[in-house]
Design an enzyme around this catalytic site. Structure first.
Site, short mmCIF file in Angstrom:
data_model
loop_
_atom_site.label_atom_id
_atom_site.label_comp_id
_atom_site.label_asym_id
_atom_site.label_seq_id
_atom_site.Cartn_x
_atom_site.Cartn_y
_atom_site.Cartn_z
N ARG A 24 0.84 -1.21 0.00
CA ARG A 24 0.00 0.00 0.00
C ARG A 24 0.87 1.25 0.00
O ARG A 24 0.56 2.26 -0.64
CB ARG A 24 -0.89 -0.04 1.25
CG ARG A 24 -1.96 1.04 1.29
CD ARG A 24 -2.64 1.05 2.65
NE ARG A 24 -3.85 1.82 2.70
CZ ARG A 24 -4.43 2.23 3.82
NH1 ARG A 24 -3.90 1.92 4.99
NH2 ARG A 24 -5.55 2.94 3.79
N SER A 84 -6.76 6.71 0.17
CA SER A 84 -6.53 5.27 0.04
C SER A 84 -7.55 4.65 0.98
O SER A 84 -7.47 4.82 2.20
CB SER A 84 -5.10 4.93 0.46
OG SER A 84 -4.97 3.53 0.54
N SER A 85 -8.52 3.94 0.39
CA SER A 85 -9.64 3.43 1.18
C SER A 85 -9.14 2.46 2.25
O SER A 85 -8.05 1.89 2.14
CB SER A 85 -10.64 2.71 0.27
OG SER A 85 -10.95 3.52 -0.84
N ALA A 86 -9.97 2.27 3.29
CA ALA A 86 -9.61 1.35 4.38
C ALA A 86 -9.37 -0.05 3.82
O ALA A 86 -10.23 -0.59 3.10
CB ALA A 86 -10.72 1.32 5.41
#
Ligand SMILES: C[S@@+](CC[C@H](N)C(=O)[O-])C[C@H]1O[C@@H](n2cnc3c(N)ncnc32)[C@H](O)[C@@H]1O
Length: 390
Positions: A24, A84-86
């Site tokens: 990520r 940045s989504s969970a």
């Protein structure tokens, strides 16, 4: 982080490998934003070079990381416009999408590009779209290794990308309350669409649709909850509150009962999707306000809801009456939970919510988002109001 995600979501082996292989941190920019505790709508910057530990902790957490702020169209204050989504939400959505290796997937709202990279590493053929030109360019620059096979485009995702259609699946990285007909038209019969779906009353649904054999519409149920930022064109906007003489009356239901649970707010929202509510900050949680597109507004005094002046309503719609009617319907149905609800979306852009099956549409139709322009309630109108007898 991968262990945390795998514990929270049943993560099949190939997806676990994709999460392990695609860091990520490679996709999150050096500058990110975190909410200031105790100060609503305030953010502070965390920079990778000056606060490497704090930056790493955010990237390796299971939480959303805000990567861009922009003025809110509602009140002009800073509001997240990309993130940045969970990871857990990303994992749940990808598992629900369940693409076969080699499937053609349209990923809408690229953001950092991490989700598109995960899809590519899983073995799908990905087209990803982002409306912010700078973000779209950054996604292209960040794609590495096998993820470089992703086609990263700058464009409005509500139009889809017909040049590479038909797709086997569509993954949506922002929340919608209108489902564009183009998405249905660009997915093959039997193909799947997974998207965050909400109303202005409760932006908390995760929807999974399957395109019908004739390709004209797609149906599906909600599959739990997620909370995503709105599609840029569907964010709530400011509008002029209705003037005129408000009416005052008692409420038939305690507002705390109406808003008590996620399930009640969800069911009400599907019936009055363009109605927004919040507690008036200056009054703690003693005064609720509601407002809507056409300028209609209402206030409810929480501790005096059953007094003759407990509710004030103004404008073409009686918003609190509508909310109470929606709650009563839900109560009369035995208070069904979110996952018993579903939506049918058509190629024409039609969008209808139902309970248990498409043959049982909800009493209130979903209204197009283009009509959802909430207004500022004029709380100072209260002294001029009249009282309505029930
Ligand atoms: C929560 S982020 C997506 C995060 C992404 N899944 C990731 O892995 O980083 C939502 C993104 O959708 C984009 N977006 C919103 N409305 C859009 C639209 N109409 N067309 C294309 N992108 C849009 C926003 O600019 C934002 O970058």
């Amino acid at each position: 982080m991968v262990d945390e995600v795998a514990t929270a979501t049943e993560l099949p082996g190939p997806w676990r490998s994709a999460f392990e292989d695609v860091p990520r941190g490679h996709y999150v920019p050096d500058e990110v934003f975190v909410p200031e505790p105790g100060t609503p709508r305030a953010y502070r910057t965390v920079n990778r070079s000056t606060e490497p530990g704090a930056w790493e902790a955010l990237v390796h957490s299971n939480a959303q990381v805000v990567t861009q702020l922009a003025p809110s169209p509602f009140d002009g204050g800073p509001s997240p416009s990309s993130s940045s989504s969970a990871p857990e939400a990303v994992a749940r959505m990808l598992v629900l999408l369940d693409p076969a290796p080699g499937a053609r997937v349209l990923d809408l709202g690229s953001g950092t590009g991490w989700t598109a990279a995960l899809l590519a590493r899983f073995g799908t053929v990905v087209v990803t779209m982002e409306s912010d030109p700078e973000l779209a360019a950054q996604v292209r620059a960040r794609l590495i290794g096998s993820e470089a096979t992703v086609t990263a485009l700058h464009g409005n995702a509500t139009l889809g990308y017909p040049n590479a259609a038909p797709y086997d699946a569509v993954h949506v990285g922002f929340s919608v309350r209108d489902i564009p007909g183009s998405w249905i038209a660009q997915v093959r019969p039997g193909g799947r669409l997974v998207m965050p779906f909400g109303t202005l009353f409760a932006n908390t649904g995760l929807l999974c649709l399957t395109v019908r054999e004739d390709g004209q519409a797609a149906d599906g149920r909600f599959r739990g909850g997620v909370r995503f930022m709105w599609e840029r064109g569907q964010r709530p906007h400011w509008a002029q509150a209705a003037a005129g003489e408000p009416e005052r009356m008692a409420s038939p239901v305690d507002p705390r009962t109406v808003l008590a649970t996620g399930a009640s707010r969800w069911a009400v929202g599907l019936q009055v999707p363009a109605v927004t509510w919040d507690p008036v900050p200056a009054d703690g949680d003693r005064l609720l306000r509601l407002w809507c597109t056409d300028g209609s507004w209402a206030t409810v005094t929480v501790d005096a809801w059953n007094k003759p002046d407990g509710v004030t309503q103004c404008g073409p719609r009686n918003l609190w009456d509508e909310v109470c009617a929606a709650w009563s319907w839900w109560d009369g149905q035995g208070r069904p939970g979110r996952n018993r609800f579903g939506v049918t979306a058509g190629r024409s852009g039609s969008c209808r919510a139902w309970l248990d099956s498409p043959q049982s549409p909800l009493p209130g139709a979903l209204e197009p988002a283009t009509r959802t322009r909430p207004a500022a309630p004029l709380l100072s109108d209260r002294p001029n109001s009249t009282t309505r007898q029930r």
